[in-house]
Scaffold this motif. Structure first.
Motif, mmCIF file in Angstrom:
data_model
loop_
_atom_site.group_PDB
_atom_site.id
_atom_site.type_symbol
_atom_site.label_atom_id
_atom_site.label_comp_id
_atom_site.label_asym_id
_atom_site.label_seq_id
_atom_site.Cartn_x
_atom_site.Cartn_y
_atom_site.Cartn_z
ATOM 1 N N ALA A 1 0.928 -1.364 -0.085
ATOM 2 C CA ALA A 1 0.043 0.024 -0.116
ATOM 3 C C ALA A 1 0.734 1.402 0.112
ATOM 4 O O ALA A 1 0.497 2.167 -0.813
ATOM 5 N N ASN A 2 1.942 1.186 0.765
ATOM 6 C CA ASN A 2 2.969 2.558 0.814
ATOM 7 C C ASN A 2 3.581 2.639 -0.626
ATOM 8 O O ASN A 2 4.131 3.524 -0.909
ATOM 9 N N ALA A 3 3.728 1.575 -1.459
ATOM 10 C CA ALA A 3 4.204 1.837 -2.606
ATOM 11 C C ALA A 3 3.388 2.266 -3.718
ATOM 12 O O ALA A 3 4.023 2.799 -4.787
ATOM 13 N N ARG A 4 2.248 2.746 -3.484
ATOM 14 C CA ARG A 4 1.279 3.147 -4.417
ATOM 15 C C ARG A 4 1.244 4.768 -4.394
ATOM 16 O O ARG A 4 1.493 5.237 -3.299
ATOM 17 N N LEU A 5 1.256 5.215 -5.572
ATOM 18 C CA LEU A 5 1.606 6.826 -5.463
ATOM 19 C C LEU A 5 0.368 7.621 -5.362
ATOM 20 O O LEU A 5 0.387 8.548 -5.024
ATOM 21 N N GLY A 6 -0.823 7.120 -5.885
ATOM 22 C CA GLY A 6 -2.057 7.698 -5.598
ATOM 23 C C GLY A 6 -2.113 8.883 -6.503
ATOM 24 O O GLY A 6 -2.549 9.888 -5.943
ATOM 25 N N THR A 7 -1.407 9.059 -7.543
ATOM 26 C CA THR A 7 -1.244 10.392 -8.482
ATOM 27 C C THR A 7 -2.322 10.641 -9.386
ATOM 28 O O THR A 7 -2.212 11.580 -10.332
ATOM 29 N N HIS A 8 -3.458 9.557 -9.517
ATOM 30 C CA HIS A 8 -4.460 9.878 -10.405
ATOM 31 C C HIS A 8 -5.319 11.168 -10.207
ATOM 32 O O HIS A 8 -5.510 11.119 -8.968
#
Length: 214
Positions: free
Chosen positions: A41-48
């Protein structure tokens, strides 16, 4: 737990005893799963990101008057039903990171190391260096030690092991990691853990459970 220490040719050099607090710790699958999920989960950037009605330009003027035209009432050309309008119920940037106490994260690493050791998937090597970067030599050494299996190489420090880091770049089934950065994802992703003997002291420095003073 006593294990053999081998050289780069796969020959036994000596025998050592691994610290029980790290390699014979209780194996807790639920804790390892929690640590794995946290790391992923911490590797997800969430930049969408998409634009809502307030983010798009234009639309300050009402397209036509409210009544009398025979058409549906409209307040702005930037509404979702118009071409170029804002979006509704679409994804936006967010933080996916999860928290986990340090003691639990370290316990998960000890649990994974113990599980690997119980499966005889931890190999101790006296020295991984070749003196110069040679992918061919490293690939040959790994094949002699663990065969065709994927391998995670654990080294104590970066400065004196540059040749190992550069050599492993061209080998697809091999990854090199510093002992202080050993993590649950990498340990579970590779078949074998090849650990330089001096890396054990690094692991002991931050993974050993200290007893509270009475």
């Amino acid at each position: 737990m006593k294990v053999d220490v081998v050289d780069l040719k796969g020959s036994k050099v000596k025998e050592i005893e691994l610290p029980a607090s790290i390699f014979e710790a209780p194996i807790k699958p639920d804790l390892m799963h929690q640590a794995y999920v946290r790391q992923m989960a911490n590797a997800r950037l969430g930049t969408h990101e998409t634009k809502v009605r307030s983010d798009v330009s234009g639309g300050g003027r009402k397209p036509w008057r409210q009544k009398g035209t025979g058409r549906a009432r409209q307040g702005s050309t930037r509404a979702a039903q118009w071409v170029g309008g804002g979006k509704i119920h679409t994804p936006h940037s967010r933080d996916y990171s999860l928290k986990m106490p340090l003691k639990m994260r370290r316990a998960a690493v000890r649990s994974a190391l113990s599980a690997k050791a119980a499966e005889q998937s931890v190999v101790i090597v006296d020295n991984l260096s070749f003196g110069e970067p040679k992918s061919k030599l490293l690939a040959q050494a790994i094949e002699k030690i663990v065969g065709k299996q994927t391998a995670l190489l654990v080294i104590p420090e970066k400065d004196s092991k540059i040749d190992v880091l550069l050599s492993a770049d061209n080998i697809p089934h091999v990854k090199v990691i510093l002992a202080k950065y050993l993590n649950i994802r990498d340990m579970l992703s590779f078949d074998q853990i090849i650990m330089e003997e001096s890396s054990i002291d690094v692991l002991k420095s931050f993974l050993t459970v200290k007893e509270r003073a009475k």
